[in-house]
Design a protein around this motif. Structure first.
Motif, short mmCIF file in Angstrom:
data_model
loop_
_atom_site.label_atom_id
_atom_site.label_comp_id
_atom_site.label_asym_id
_atom_site.label_seq_id
_atom_site.Cartn_x
_atom_site.Cartn_y
_atom_site.Cartn_z
N GLY A 59 0.79 -1.23 0.00
CA GLY A 59 0.00 0.00 0.00
C GLY A 59 0.81 1.27 0.00
O GLY A 59 0.45 2.25 -0.66
N TYR A 60 1.93 1.29 0.74
CA TYR A 60 2.72 2.51 0.83
C TYR A 60 3.77 2.59 -0.29
O TYR A 60 4.04 3.65 -0.84
N THR A 61 4.38 1.45 -0.59
CA THR A 61 5.40 1.38 -1.62
C THR A 61 5.11 0.19 -2.51
O THR A 61 4.36 -0.72 -2.13
N SER A 62 5.73 0.16 -3.67
CA SER A 62 5.57 -0.98 -4.58
C SER A 62 6.60 -2.05 -4.23
O SER A 62 7.62 -1.76 -3.59
N PRO A 63 6.38 -3.31 -4.66
CA PRO A 63 7.39 -4.35 -4.42
C PRO A 63 8.74 -3.98 -5.01
O PRO A 63 9.78 -4.29 -4.41
N ALA A 64 8.75 -3.32 -6.18
CA ALA A 64 10.02 -2.93 -6.80
C ALA A 64 10.77 -1.92 -5.92
O ALA A 64 12.00 -2.00 -5.78
N GLN A 65 10.04 -0.98 -5.31
CA GLN A 65 10.68 0.01 -4.44
C GLN A 65 11.24 -0.67 -3.19
O GLN A 65 12.34 -0.34 -2.73
N ASP A 66 10.48 -1.61 -2.63
CA ASP A 66 10.96 -2.32 -1.43
C ASP A 66 12.20 -3.15 -1.77
O ASP A 66 13.14 -3.23 -0.97
N LEU A 67 12.19 -3.80 -2.93
CA LEU A 67 13.36 -4.61 -3.31
C LEU A 67 14.57 -3.72 -3.55
O LEU A 67 15.70 -4.06 -3.17
N SER A 68 14.36 -2.56 -4.16
CA SER A 68 15.46 -1.63 -4.38
C SER A 68 16.07 -1.17 -3.07
O SER A 68 17.30 -1.10 -2.92
N MET A 72 10.59 -12.19 -0.92
CA MET A 72 11.32 -13.44 -0.72
C MET A 72 11.49 -14.23 -2.02
O MET A 72 12.45 -15.01 -2.15
N THR A 73 10.58 -14.07 -2.96
CA THR A 73 10.68 -14.82 -4.21
C THR A 73 11.68 -14.21 -5.19
O THR A 73 11.91 -14.77 -6.26
N SER A 74 12.27 -13.06 -4.83
CA SER A 74 13.31 -12.47 -5.67
C SER A 74 14.60 -13.27 -5.53
O SER A 74 14.97 -13.69 -4.43
N ASN A 127 7.70 -22.65 2.96
CA ASN A 127 8.41 -23.47 1.96
C ASN A 127 9.77 -22.89 1.63
O ASN A 127 10.73 -23.63 1.38
N LEU A 128 9.88 -21.56 1.62
CA LEU A 128 11.12 -20.91 1.23
C LEU A 128 12.16 -20.91 2.36
O LEU A 128 13.37 -20.90 2.10
N LEU A 129 11.71 -20.89 3.60
CA LEU A 129 12.64 -20.78 4.74
C LEU A 129 13.27 -22.13 5.08
O LEU A 129 12.66 -23.18 4.88
N PRO A 130 14.48 -22.11 5.60
CA PRO A 130 15.13 -23.37 6.01
C PRO A 130 14.44 -23.95 7.24
O PRO A 130 13.88 -23.22 8.07
N LYS A 131 14.49 -25.24 7.34
CA LYS A 131 13.87 -25.93 8.48
C LYS A 131 14.68 -25.70 9.77
O LYS A 131 14.11 -25.66 10.86
N GLU A 132 15.99 -25.57 9.63
CA GLU A 132 16.85 -25.38 10.79
C GLU A 132 16.76 -23.92 11.24
O GLU A 132 17.60 -23.08 10.87
N ARG A 133 15.75 -23.61 12.02
CA ARG A 133 15.52 -22.25 12.50
C ARG A 133 14.82 -22.35 13.84
O ARG A 133 14.37 -23.41 14.25
N ARG A 134 14.67 -21.21 14.50
CA ARG A 134 13.84 -21.15 15.69
C ARG A 134 12.58 -20.38 15.32
O ARG A 134 12.65 -19.35 14.65
N THR A 135 11.45 -20.89 15.78
CA THR A 135 10.16 -20.29 15.44
C THR A 135 9.41 -19.94 16.71
O THR A 135 9.37 -20.73 17.66
N GLY A 136 8.81 -18.76 16.72
CA GLY A 136 7.99 -18.33 17.86
C GLY A 136 6.61 -17.92 17.39
O GLY A 136 6.47 -17.16 16.42
N LEU A 137 5.58 -18.43 18.05
CA LEU A 137 4.20 -18.06 17.77
C LEU A 137 3.66 -17.30 18.97
O LEU A 137 3.73 -17.79 20.10
N PHE A 138 3.12 -16.10 18.72
CA PHE A 138 2.66 -15.23 19.80
C PHE A 138 1.23 -14.79 19.52
O PHE A 138 0.91 -14.35 18.42
N SER A 139 0.37 -14.87 20.52
CA SER A 139 -1.00 -14.39 20.39
C SER A 139 -1.69 -14.46 21.74
O SER A 139 -1.21 -15.10 22.67
N ALA A 140 -2.84 -13.79 21.83
CA ALA A 140 -3.66 -13.90 23.04
C ALA A 140 -4.56 -15.12 22.97
O ALA A 140 -5.18 -15.50 23.96
N SER A 141 -4.66 -15.76 21.80
CA SER A 141 -5.54 -16.93 21.66
C SER A 141 -4.91 -17.95 20.73
O SER A 141 -5.56 -18.51 19.88
N VAL A 142 -3.61 -18.19 20.90
CA VAL A 142 -2.90 -19.08 19.99
C VAL A 142 -3.33 -20.53 20.16
O VAL A 142 -3.16 -21.35 19.27
N SER A 143 -3.94 -20.88 21.30
CA SER A 143 -4.36 -22.26 21.52
C SER A 143 -5.41 -22.70 20.52
O SER A 143 -5.63 -23.89 20.30
#
Length: 635
Positions: free
Chosen positions: A158-167, A188-190, A225-241
């Motif tokens: 909305g604020y910038t185009s994908p091309a501007q963000d990639l630049s 990420m697909t670039s 799919n793009l990210l490596p499996k060997e990472r640390r992941t955190g899920l945060f929410s008030a109702s993540v259950s």
């Protein structure tokens, strides 16, 4: 897939000082939290930071306003600054994903505020803020290339185009991305953006339950799919259950679940909202809802500096933003905000609300329901209960944050009172509101109805907008997940139409089998009821002159669309649009078939060979060095 991904629960600990953590935090972070007036850690921070820094996957469920943002930002920053060597250019070390632009922008602002206290990172930030300042560039270059620093980038649509963000990405080489799902996928697909397992450290999903919903299914699948499996992941929410059954598909390995709840009045840890937030309900008729809101604002002493009022649809916000100021206290400023506003309008209105020095009311949808830490919100009023029950406590949690007292009120129709027990079962108890001065509003209801109609009569465009908004509200109501409570059959339709200031009842497909009592709108000469916009009014008059005499008056509109045979309700247009898309695709398929039928064998062979080469290139581009770690989707 990992064979064992069970969740080991971990209860939140009591708050303690920041220097009591093990491993200890960097001195500059202690200075930062002290300067930001965070004198002691919250229970969620005390529980989460050591685990996340110890390279554990975490699932954090904590009440709104409990400090979840710092609970993941500090470990992300600390981990990147404790690497043995800097992350390579155009390589990403951490990604934080948020469902909305506003929340992503807020997270980015907190991260920047934190990094201001780390000299190398602060020097890297300055050229971004002041690109024409040569001194800022000199300060950034004063640190050796081997100096570890954190450079963030905000990626929202909305604020910038994908091309501007990639630049900007290629120019500044950030190592932390704070993003919404759609724009993150674009970047990420670039082929110029890299996140190999040798560089990538952490993935954070804020408001994880919403990100795991079907609305973000495709984008999140691509990201994982793009990210490596060997990472640390955190899920945060008030109702993540609510989304625990999907955690295994997100790629968490033996995550530690952290629950931080609040003791209720009975001393049992069963509340999912802050103790400083009073959650209440009021049973009203439809015509009493907006007069009640106005009366509540007048009788609260002092009037809340910031109030958030939730409606169910964007069209309703557009309609009532014109009507409500006529009955609201004169000192209250009404600010509309919804997801269909252009990005610049959303940003402008959001800043206008948060920076207002006088009492202001944000009239909004669920776009402002999650994660936003808006200062000094003392009152939340839900005119329409949310279609998704999970959103209820997120809405309420905009008030009563960080120990500040807050009041939440949900307005229920007489046939919706079972919602109180429904919430109680979900560990979200609410109690009747006993605020004085808001009980007897019979005269106020009549005054509000007359004022609304008077405003609508000034411009036919408001009548059209009201008709569409009412239809959108009915469609939203019919899709409520708690259908046994929120039933269309229990609604007094004439009372609702009067509450909206409608001049007549619109045609609604969902009510075609419902026997409706005739709605008594005002006596009106529809032929002379015109638009303020001169071009629209000119067109309407032309249609009147061209139309047959017997189509005028009698309570019927005379626009050409209304004179066409087979007029349908707006609520049926989506289905017609979908059918049109199907017909278009069939027509395209027939066209392709006819084209190929006219081709020679050599042309067919050439086209087939070209298609095989393109497919081979696509497979080569998407092929990853860790193919066995491909995310398999949500099933």
């Amino acid at each position: 897939m990992a064979p064992d991904r069970g969740i080991a629960p971990s209860r939140g600990k009591s708050s303690r000082t920041w220097d009591a953590l093990n491993p200890p935090l960097s001195p500059w972070i202690l200075d930062a939290v002290a300067a930001m007036n965070f004198t002691r850690m919250t229970p969620v921070q005390a529980s989460t930071i050591p685990l996340f820094m110890a390279y554990k996957d975490v699932v954090v469920e904590a009440v709104t306003g409990s400090g979840k943002t710092l609970a993941y930002l500090i470990p992300v920053v600390e981990k990147l600054l404790r690497l043995e060597e800097p992350i390579k250019r155009h390589h990403v070390g951490a990604i934080i994903v948020s469902p909305t632009r506003e929340l992503a922008t807020q997270i980015y602002s907190v991260l920047v505020s934190l990094l201001r206290f780390h000299p190398p990172s602060a020097a890297a930030l300055e050229p971004l803020d002041e690109p024409v300042d040569s001194d800022a560039n000199n300060r950034a270059e004063s640190f050796a290339p081997s100096t570890l620093k954190v450079v963030p980038q905000l990626l929202v649509g909305g604020y910038t185009s994908p091309a501007q963000d990639l630049s900007k990405f290629l120019k500044t080489s950030p190592n932390v991305l704070v993003a919404t799902p759609g724009r993150l996928v674009d970047i990420m697909t670039s082929r110029d953006v890299h996140y190999p397992k040798s560089s990538f450290e952490m993935l954070v999903l804020d408001e994880a339950d919403r990100l795991l919903d079907h609305g973000f299914k495709d984008e999140l699948t691509k990201i994982l799919n793009l990210l490596p499996k060997e990472r640390r992941t955190g899920l945060f929410s008030a109702s993540v259950s609510e989304a625990l059954d999907q955690l295994i598909r997100v790629g968490l390995r033996n995550p530690v679940k952290i629950e931080v709840k609040v003791k209720g009045a009975n001393g049992v840890e069963d509340k999912r909202t802050p103790a400083s937030l009073k959650m209440t309900y009021v049973v009203t008729r439809a015509t009493q809802r907006f007069p009640f809101l106005a009366a509540l604002l007048r009788h609260l002493d002092p009037m809340p500096l910031r109030t958030i009022v939730y409606l169910s649809t964007c069209a309703a916000v557009d309609y009532f933003q014109t009507l409500l100021p006529s009955i609201m206290p004169s000192e209250a400023v009404l600010v509309p905000l919804h997801g269909k506003h252009p990005a610049n309008v959303r940003e402008k209105n959001f800043i206008r609300f948060t920076d207002s020095g006088s009492p202001s009311v944000l009239l909004t949808t669920d776009v402002a329901a999650r994660g936003l830490d808006i200062p000094s919100v003392d009152l939340v009023v839900q005119i329409d209960p949310p279609s998704d029950p999970k959103v209820f406590l997120h809405r309420c949690g905009r008030a009563g944050r960080a120990g500040r007292k807050g009041l939440s009120v949900v307005l229920l129709l007489p046939h919706e009172q079972d919602y109180v027990e429904f919430l109680k079962v979900r560990h979200t108890p609410i109690e009747p509101l006993t605020e004085p001065g808001t009980s007897d509003m019979a005269d106020d209801c009549l005054v509000a109805e007359e004022k609304f109609r008077k405003i609508v009569l000034t411009d036919r465009a408001l009548h059209d907008k009201g008709q569409r908004a009412f239809v959108s509200w009915v469609r939203s109501y019919s899709k409520h997940e708690a259908k046994s409570i929120f039933s269309l059959g229990g609604i007094d339709w004439n009372d609702h139409a009067a509450a909206w200031g409608l001049l007549k009842m619109p045609k609604i497909a969902e009510l075609k089998n419902t026997k409706l009592q005739p709605y008594q709108g005002p006596d009106l000469d529809w032929d002379s009821y015109g638009y303020k916009d001169k071009q629209r009014e000119k067109h309407r008059k032309q249609m009147l002159e061209e139309g047959p005499e017997d189509d005028r008056g009698g309570g019927k509109e005379t626009d050409s669309k209304k004179r066409k045979k087979g007029t349908v309700a707006w609520s049926e247009k989506l289905e017609r649009k979908a059918n049109k898309e199907v017909r278009r695709s069939k027509k395209e398929a027939r066209r392709q078939h006819d084209r190929k039928a006219k081709m020679t064998e050599d042309e067919k062979q050439y086209e087939a060979e070209t298609a095989r080469m393109i497919e081979k290139l696509r497979r080569q581009q998407t092929k990853d060095s860790h193919q066995e770690d491909v995310f398999e989707g949500f099933g």
